[in-house]
Design an enzyme around this catalytic site. Structure first.
Site, PDB file in Angstrom:
ATOM      1  N   LYS A  62      -1.139 -80.426 -66.828  1.00  0.00           N
ATOM      2  CA  LYS A  62      -1.737 -81.753 -67.010  1.00  0.00           C
ATOM      3  C   LYS A  62      -3.169 -81.775 -66.457  1.00  0.00           C
ATOM      4  O   LYS A  62      -3.600 -80.831 -65.775  1.00  0.00           O
ATOM      5  CB  LYS A  62      -0.856 -82.787 -66.311  1.00  0.00           C
ATOM      6  N   TYR A  92       4.676 -88.841 -75.469  1.00  0.00           N
ATOM      7  CA  TYR A  92       5.437 -89.634 -74.494  1.00  0.00           C
ATOM      8  C   TYR A  92       6.104 -90.860 -75.129  1.00  0.00           C
ATOM      9  O   TYR A  92       6.367 -91.843 -74.433  1.00  0.00           O
ATOM     10  CB  TYR A  92       4.525 -90.059 -73.341  1.00  0.00           C
ATOM     11  N   PHE A 135       4.913 -97.601 -66.240  1.00  0.00           N
ATOM     12  CA  PHE A 135       3.942 -96.540 -65.977  1.00  0.00           C
ATOM     13  C   PHE A 135       3.294 -95.993 -67.243  1.00  0.00           C
ATOM     14  O   PHE A 135       2.389 -95.155 -67.169  1.00  0.00           O
ATOM     15  CB  PHE A 135       4.577 -95.403 -65.165  1.00  0.00           C
ATOM     16  N   ARG A 151      12.386 -76.098 -66.107  1.00  0.00           N
ATOM     17  CA  ARG A 151      12.601 -77.345 -65.356  1.00  0.00           C
ATOM     18  C   ARG A 151      12.915 -77.044 -63.887  1.00  0.00           C
ATOM     19  O   ARG A 151      12.450 -77.745 -62.992  1.00  0.00           O
ATOM     20  CB  ARG A 151      13.738 -78.166 -65.978  1.00  0.00           C
ATOM     21  N   THR A 176      10.509 -84.795 -60.821  1.00  0.00           N
ATOM     22  CA  THR A 176       9.269 -85.464 -61.228  1.00  0.00           C
ATOM     23  C   THR A 176       8.328 -85.778 -60.066  1.00  0.00           C
ATOM     24  O   THR A 176       7.114 -85.568 -60.171  1.00  0.00           O
ATOM     25  CB  THR A 176       9.625 -86.792 -61.962  1.00  0.00           C
ATOM     26  N   ARG A 234       6.026 -78.192 -58.307  1.00  0.00           N
ATOM     27  CA  ARG A 234       5.661 -79.532 -57.821  1.00  0.00           C
ATOM     28  C   ARG A 234       5.863 -79.647 -56.310  1.00  0.00           C
ATOM     29  O   ARG A 234       5.060 -80.272 -55.605  1.00  0.00           O
ATOM     30  CB  ARG A 234       6.471 -80.596 -58.569  1.00  0.00           C
ATOM     31  N   ASN A 238       1.683 -84.942 -61.308  1.00  0.00           N
ATOM     32  CA  ASN A 238       2.654 -83.914 -60.900  1.00  0.00           C
ATOM     33  C   ASN A 238       2.409 -82.581 -61.594  1.00  0.00           C
ATOM     34  O   ASN A 238       3.318 -81.774 -61.759  1.00  0.00           O
ATOM     35  CB  ASN A 238       4.085 -84.423 -61.102  1.00  0.00           C
ATOM     36  N   HIS A 291       4.078 -80.478 -67.214  1.00  0.00           N
ATOM     37  CA  HIS A 291       5.185 -81.006 -68.014  1.00  0.00           C
ATOM     38  C   HIS A 291       6.020 -79.848 -68.541  1.00  0.00           C
ATOM     39  O   HIS A 291       5.474 -78.820 -68.936  1.00  0.00           O
ATOM     40  CB  HIS A 291       4.624 -81.799 -69.211  1.00  0.00           C
ATOM     41  N   GLU A 320       8.413 -81.207 -79.385  1.00  0.00           N
ATOM     42  CA  GLU A 320       7.102 -81.086 -78.735  1.00  0.00           C
ATOM     43  C   GLU A 320       6.332 -79.870 -79.251  1.00  0.00           C
ATOM     44  O   GLU A 320       5.112 -79.942 -79.462  1.00  0.00           O
ATOM     45  CB  GLU A 320       7.296 -81.025 -77.209  1.00  0.00           C
TER      46      GLU A 320
HETATM   47  N1  UDP Z   1       5.679 -90.869 -64.493  1.00  0.00           N
HETATM   48  C1  UDP Z   1       4.966 -91.778 -63.729  1.00  0.00           C
HETATM   49  N2  UDP Z   1       5.662 -92.705 -62.986  1.00  0.00           N
HETATM   50  C2  UDP Z   1       7.018 -92.760 -62.982  1.00  0.00           C
HETATM   51  C3  UDP Z   1       7.735 -91.838 -63.765  1.00  0.00           C
HETATM   52  C4  UDP Z   1       7.041 -90.903 -64.509  1.00  0.00           C
HETATM   53  O1  UDP Z   1       3.734 -91.749 -63.724  1.00  0.00           O
HETATM   54  O2  UDP Z   1       7.588 -93.621 -62.295  1.00  0.00           O
HETATM   55  C5  UDP Z   1       4.943 -89.878 -65.308  1.00  0.00           C
HETATM   56  C6  UDP Z   1       4.948 -88.473 -64.673  1.00  0.00           C
HETATM   57  O3  UDP Z   1       3.691 -87.854 -64.922  1.00  0.00           O
HETATM   58  C7  UDP Z   1       6.074 -87.783 -65.429  1.00  0.00           C
HETATM   59  C8  UDP Z   1       5.908 -88.399 -66.816  1.00  0.00           C
HETATM   60  O4  UDP Z   1       5.555 -89.755 -66.576  1.00  0.00           O
HETATM   61  O5  UDP Z   1       5.941 -86.387 -65.413  1.00  0.00           O
HETATM   62  C9  UDP Z   1       7.146 -88.336 -67.671  1.00  0.00           C
HETATM   63  O6  UDP Z   1       8.223 -88.846 -66.962  1.00  0.00           O
HETATM   64  P1  UDP Z   1       9.659 -88.117 -66.975  1.00  0.00           P
HETATM   65  O7  UDP Z   1      10.643 -89.056 -66.359  1.00  0.00           O
HETATM   66  O8  UDP Z   1       9.936 -87.628 -68.363  1.00  0.00           O
HETATM   67  O9  UDP Z   1       9.438 -86.901 -65.951  1.00  0.00           O
HETATM   68  P2  UDP Z   1       9.359 -85.319 -66.139  1.00  0.00           P
HETATM   69  O10 UDP Z   1      10.285 -84.941 -67.250  1.00  0.00           O
HETATM   70  O11 UDP Z   1       7.905 -85.006 -66.449  1.00  0.00           O
HETATM   71  O12 UDP Z   1       9.764 -84.775 -64.797  1.00  0.00           O
END
Ligand code: UDP
Length: 151
Positions: A9, A49, A57, A85, A91, A102, A112, A115, A126
């Protein structure tokens, strides 16, 4: 073999962590099959997204992802989706365990660093969204003979 979509990112690019993140995926034994630097359009960010549209958010997330270049990649390996993952960690960087990307390098739930697709179906969607078919390289990785015990 499974493929997964990974994106460094804007915070990862700005903080000079692209090499560190790629190195961790390489050292795990995953095979890089596509890579490009992208200045993300609002349309691509919204499509990527789409599942989060309407969440509080979401606007900030779209602003963040379009704010500086990202590095988009496809990685391949046995159970690549789950393996990536696990390497990323949860996250929220502040809560992620040390040893994960992370956990070691991020401190925020939004910023974070990276992705990774959350399922095989998401990975397919994707990869299709970010890459043309001819950008995905089919090549033999000679390390794999020493990575997977094929009996
Ligand atoms: N995100 C955020 N605030 C939140 C949850 C998610 O800014 O409360 C952002 C964060 O960058 C995250 C992305 O949205 O990586 C996608 O969220 P997801 O729950 O899919 O998390 P990931 O799969 O990336 O761990």
């Amino acid at each position: 073999m499974e493929r997964t979509f990974v994106m460094v990112k804007p915070d990862g690019v700005q903080r000079g962590l692209v090499g560190e993140i790629i190195a961790r995926l390489e050292r795990k034994g995953l095979k890089l099959v596509a890579l490009k630097m992208v200045r993300v359009s609002e349309e691509l960010a919204r499509r990527h997204y789409a599942a989060h549209e309407g969440k509080p958010f979401f606007p900030g997330l779209i602003r963040f992802i379009t704010s500086a270049p990202v590095v988009a990649m496809v990685w391949e390996g046995r159970e690549a989706v789950a393996v990536v993952r696990n390497l990323l960690g949860p996250t929220d960087g502040a809560k992620a365990a040390p040893g994960t990307i992370r956990g070691d390098l991020a401190n925020d739930i939004g910023f974070n660093l990276v992705h990774g697709s959350d399922s095989v179906e998401s990975a397919r969607r994707e990869i299709d969204l970010w890459f043309r078919q001819d950008e995905l390289l089919d090549w033999e990785n000679h390390r794999e003979a020493w990575l997977y015990d094929r009996g």
